[in-house]
Design a protein around this motif. Structure first.
Motif, mmCIF file in Angstrom:
data_model
loop_
_atom_site.group_PDB
_atom_site.id
_atom_site.type_symbol
_atom_site.label_atom_id
_atom_site.label_comp_id
_atom_site.label_asym_id
_atom_site.label_seq_id
_atom_site.Cartn_x
_atom_site.Cartn_y
_atom_site.Cartn_z
ATOM 1 N N MET A 120 0.369 -16.295 -5.688
ATOM 2 C CA MET A 120 0.795 -14.888 -5.331
ATOM 3 C C MET A 120 2.395 -14.657 -5.090
ATOM 4 O O MET A 120 2.905 -15.167 -4.520
ATOM 5 C CB MET A 120 0.265 -14.256 -4.143
ATOM 6 N N ILE A 121 2.707 -13.936 -5.891
ATOM 7 C CA ILE A 121 4.132 -13.172 -6.115
ATOM 8 C C ILE A 121 4.995 -12.208 -5.715
ATOM 9 O O ILE A 121 4.411 -11.379 -6.380
ATOM 10 C CB ILE A 121 4.899 -13.965 -7.431
ATOM 11 N N VAL A 122 5.702 -11.801 -4.595
ATOM 12 C CA VAL A 122 5.817 -11.099 -4.087
ATOM 13 C C VAL A 122 7.668 -10.610 -4.007
ATOM 14 O O VAL A 122 8.522 -11.941 -3.615
ATOM 15 C CB VAL A 122 5.394 -10.863 -2.288
ATOM 16 N N LEU A 123 7.758 -9.638 -4.052
ATOM 17 C CA LEU A 123 9.185 -9.561 -3.846
ATOM 18 C C LEU A 123 9.378 -8.849 -2.514
ATOM 19 O O LEU A 123 9.018 -7.765 -2.301
ATOM 20 C CB LEU A 123 9.799 -8.735 -4.899
ATOM 21 N N LEU A 124 10.439 -9.703 -1.372
ATOM 22 C CA LEU A 124 10.996 -8.364 -0.517
ATOM 23 C C LEU A 124 12.006 -7.963 -0.523
ATOM 24 O O LEU A 124 12.613 -9.045 -0.611
ATOM 25 C CB LEU A 124 11.020 -9.863 0.744
ATOM 26 N N VAL A 125 12.203 -6.570 -0.280
ATOM 27 C CA VAL A 125 13.580 -6.445 -0.547
ATOM 28 C C VAL A 125 14.141 -5.539 0.634
ATOM 29 O O VAL A 125 13.661 -4.384 1.461
ATOM 30 C CB VAL A 125 13.286 -4.602 -1.005
ATOM 31 N N GLU A 126 15.185 -6.648 1.602
ATOM 32 C CA GLU A 126 15.216 -5.870 2.648
ATOM 33 C C GLU A 126 16.401 -6.914 3.169
ATOM 34 O O GLU A 126 16.737 -7.650 2.718
ATOM 35 C CB GLU A 126 13.970 -6.928 3.895
ATOM 36 N N ASP A 127 17.462 -5.275 3.501
ATOM 37 C CA ASP A 127 19.439 -5.918 3.814
ATOM 38 C C ASP A 127 19.141 -6.378 5.140
ATOM 39 O O ASP A 127 20.269 -6.765 5.388
ATOM 40 C CB ASP A 127 19.430 -4.716 3.331
ATOM 41 N N GLU A 128 18.290 -6.057 6.213
ATOM 42 C CA GLU A 128 18.457 -6.765 7.993
ATOM 43 C C GLU A 128 17.416 -8.294 7.808
ATOM 44 O O GLU A 128 16.315 -8.206 7.417
ATOM 45 C CB GLU A 128 17.409 -5.497 8.472
ATOM 46 N N ILE A 129 18.160 -9.331 8.086
ATOM 47 C CA ILE A 129 18.217 -10.344 8.374
ATOM 48 C C ILE A 129 16.708 -10.425 8.769
ATOM 49 O O ILE A 129 16.026 -11.273 8.767
ATOM 50 C CB ILE A 129 19.216 -11.073 8.534
ATOM 51 N N SER A 130 16.425 -10.462 10.551
ATOM 52 C CA SER A 130 15.828 -10.455 11.477
ATOM 53 C C SER A 130 14.549 -9.446 10.979
ATOM 54 O O SER A 130 13.551 -10.885 10.877
ATOM 55 C CB SER A 130 16.421 -10.043 13.190
ATOM 56 N N VAL B 66 5.390 -5.539 -4.166
ATOM 57 C CA VAL B 66 6.461 -5.527 -4.205
ATOM 58 C C VAL B 66 6.854 -4.378 -2.228
ATOM 59 O O VAL B 66 6.717 -4.129 -1.650
ATOM 60 C CB VAL B 66 8.250 -4.696 -4.460
ATOM 61 N N LEU B 67 7.912 -5.122 -0.799
ATOM 62 C CA LEU B 67 7.271 -5.022 0.475
ATOM 63 C C LEU B 67 8.944 -4.333 -0.399
ATOM 64 O O LEU B 67 9.938 -6.016 -0.347
ATOM 65 C CB LEU B 67 7.338 -5.773 1.074
ATOM 66 N N LEU B 68 8.351 -3.155 0.023
ATOM 67 C CA LEU B 68 10.058 -2.761 0.103
ATOM 68 C C LEU B 68 10.347 -1.381 1.205
ATOM 69 O O LEU B 68 10.056 -0.842 1.565
ATOM 70 C CB LEU B 68 9.917 -1.115 -0.550
ATOM 71 N N ASP B 69 12.186 -1.886 1.732
ATOM 72 C CA ASP B 69 12.763 -1.015 2.525
ATOM 73 C C ASP B 69 13.158 0.199 2.141
ATOM 74 O O ASP B 69 13.491 0.138 0.901
ATOM 75 C CB ASP B 69 14.377 -1.706 3.232
ATOM 76 N N MET B 70 12.596 1.740 2.875
ATOM 77 C CA MET B 70 13.853 1.864 2.439
ATOM 78 C C MET B 70 15.140 2.850 2.019
ATOM 79 O O MET B 70 15.421 3.349 0.809
ATOM 80 C CB MET B 70 12.751 4.048 2.105
ATOM 81 N N SER B 71 15.631 2.207 3.190
ATOM 82 C CA SER B 71 17.048 2.770 3.727
ATOM 83 C C SER B 71 17.948 1.074 2.928
ATOM 84 O O SER B 71 18.018 0.360 3.398
ATOM 85 C CB SER B 71 17.319 3.135 4.650
ATOM 86 N N LEU B 72 18.233 1.083 1.400
ATOM 87 C CA LEU B 72 19.249 0.547 1.496
ATOM 88 C C LEU B 72 20.347 0.232 1.510
ATOM 89 O O LEU B 72 20.621 1.470 0.153
ATOM 90 C CB LEU B 72 18.490 -0.665 -0.147
ATOM 91 N N ILE C 26 10.154 0.255 -11.832
ATOM 92 C CA ILE C 26 9.141 -0.259 -11.619
ATOM 93 C C ILE C 26 7.905 1.025 -12.202
ATOM 94 O O ILE C 26 6.829 0.525 -13.559
ATOM 95 C CB ILE C 26 8.073 -0.336 -10.597
ATOM 96 N N ASP C 27 7.933 2.034 -11.872
ATOM 97 C CA ASP C 27 7.325 2.667 -13.181
ATOM 98 C C ASP C 27 7.630 3.373 -14.647
ATOM 99 O O ASP C 27 7.077 3.576 -15.097
ATOM 100 C CB ASP C 27 7.182 4.613 -12.388
ATOM 101 N N ARG C 28 9.374 2.772 -14.580
ATOM 102 C CA ARG C 28 9.704 3.837 -15.858
ATOM 103 C C ARG C 28 9.523 2.123 -16.672
ATOM 104 O O ARG C 28 8.964 2.085 -17.885
ATOM 105 C CB ARG C 28 11.593 3.611 -15.650
ATOM 106 N N ARG C 29 9.098 1.207 -16.403
ATOM 107 C CA ARG C 29 8.934 -0.128 -16.757
ATOM 108 C C ARG C 29 7.332 -0.079 -16.869
ATOM 109 O O ARG C 29 6.929 -1.084 -17.371
ATOM 110 C CB ARG C 29 9.783 -1.277 -16.415
ATOM 111 N N GLN C 30 6.600 0.792 -16.148
ATOM 112 C CA GLN C 30 5.263 0.611 -16.364
ATOM 113 C C GLN C 30 4.537 -0.886 -15.953
ATOM 114 O O GLN C 30 3.662 -1.001 -16.059
ATOM 115 C CB GLN C 30 4.139 0.683 -17.669
ATOM 116 N N SER D 3 3.414 -3.782 -10.274
ATOM 117 C CA SER D 3 3.640 -3.908 -9.266
ATOM 118 C C SER D 3 2.771 -3.257 -7.893
ATOM 119 O O SER D 3 3.309 -2.029 -8.179
ATOM 120 C CB SER D 3 4.255 -4.558 -8.964
ATOM 121 N N LYS D 4 2.468 -3.675 -6.988
ATOM 122 C CA LYS D 4 1.618 -2.894 -5.616
ATOM 123 C C LYS D 4 2.619 -2.628 -4.862
ATOM 124 O O LYS D 4 3.697 -3.930 -4.337
ATOM 125 C CB LYS D 4 0.516 -3.520 -5.100
ATOM 126 N N VAL D 5 3.251 -1.723 -4.132
ATOM 127 C CA VAL D 5 4.662 -1.785 -3.466
ATOM 128 C C VAL D 5 4.448 -0.749 -1.971
ATOM 129 O O VAL D 5 3.077 -0.016 -1.691
ATOM 130 C CB VAL D 5 5.280 -0.550 -4.216
#
Length: 160
Positions: free
Chosen positions: A1-11, A50-56, A84-88, A91-93
């Protein structure tokens, strides 16, 4: 399984990564810390989730203070969902945010309303939202709940 974590806060990033490695055997995690780097990752890799922080921030730059030199978007995660939507992509978010409200002034919106809006706008990809609080275990239970319901994790046994 490959996951993208989008997060700007290190801790927060480290907490999420450590927990994912505890509960998902063999997980591969890519990390992005801005809207731009996440979009680049999405163009190069096929992520299951994709695990996504909203504020980035819009851009990665460890040498800059976000408040002084880097534009910050309270709804930056929507640009990633748009890609993600545009490229169809399939990935689940899941949004994982430390804010129970997003935006400012007239644009202030509760996390529960954001969740409703995202489910409506991205029905094929958006799974749900989690309120992250480092001093609580609730976010772990919620994330585990997505795993248990099969909304976040595929059966790894089928790949053996």
């Amino acid at each position: 399984m490959i996951v993208l974590l989008v997060e700007d806060e290190i801790s927060k990033e480290r907490s999420i990564i450590n927990y994912l490695r505890e509960i998902v055997k063999g997980i591969v995690i890519h990390i992005s810390r801005s809207v731009t780097s996440a979009i680049i990752e999405l163009r190069h890799y096929d992520f299951d989730y994709v695990l996504l922080d909203m504020s980035l921030p819009l851009f990665d730059n460890a040498d800059l203070s976000y408040s002084d030199s880097n534009e910050f978007d309270a709804f930056g995660g929507t640009a990633i969902l748009d890609e993600i939507d545009r490229r169809q992509l399939s990935s689940k978010v899941i949004v994982i945010t430390a804010f129970d409200t997003l935006g400012e002034g007239a644009d202030l919106i509760s996390l529960s309303q954001v969740t409703i809006d995202l489910k409506q706008d991205y029905p094929d990809n958006f799974v749900g939202s989690i309120y992250y609080n480092a001093s609580s275990l609730a976010w772990k239970y919620e994330l585990s709940g997505f795993f248990t319901r099969g909304e976040l994790i595929k059966n790894e046994d089928t790949n053996s």
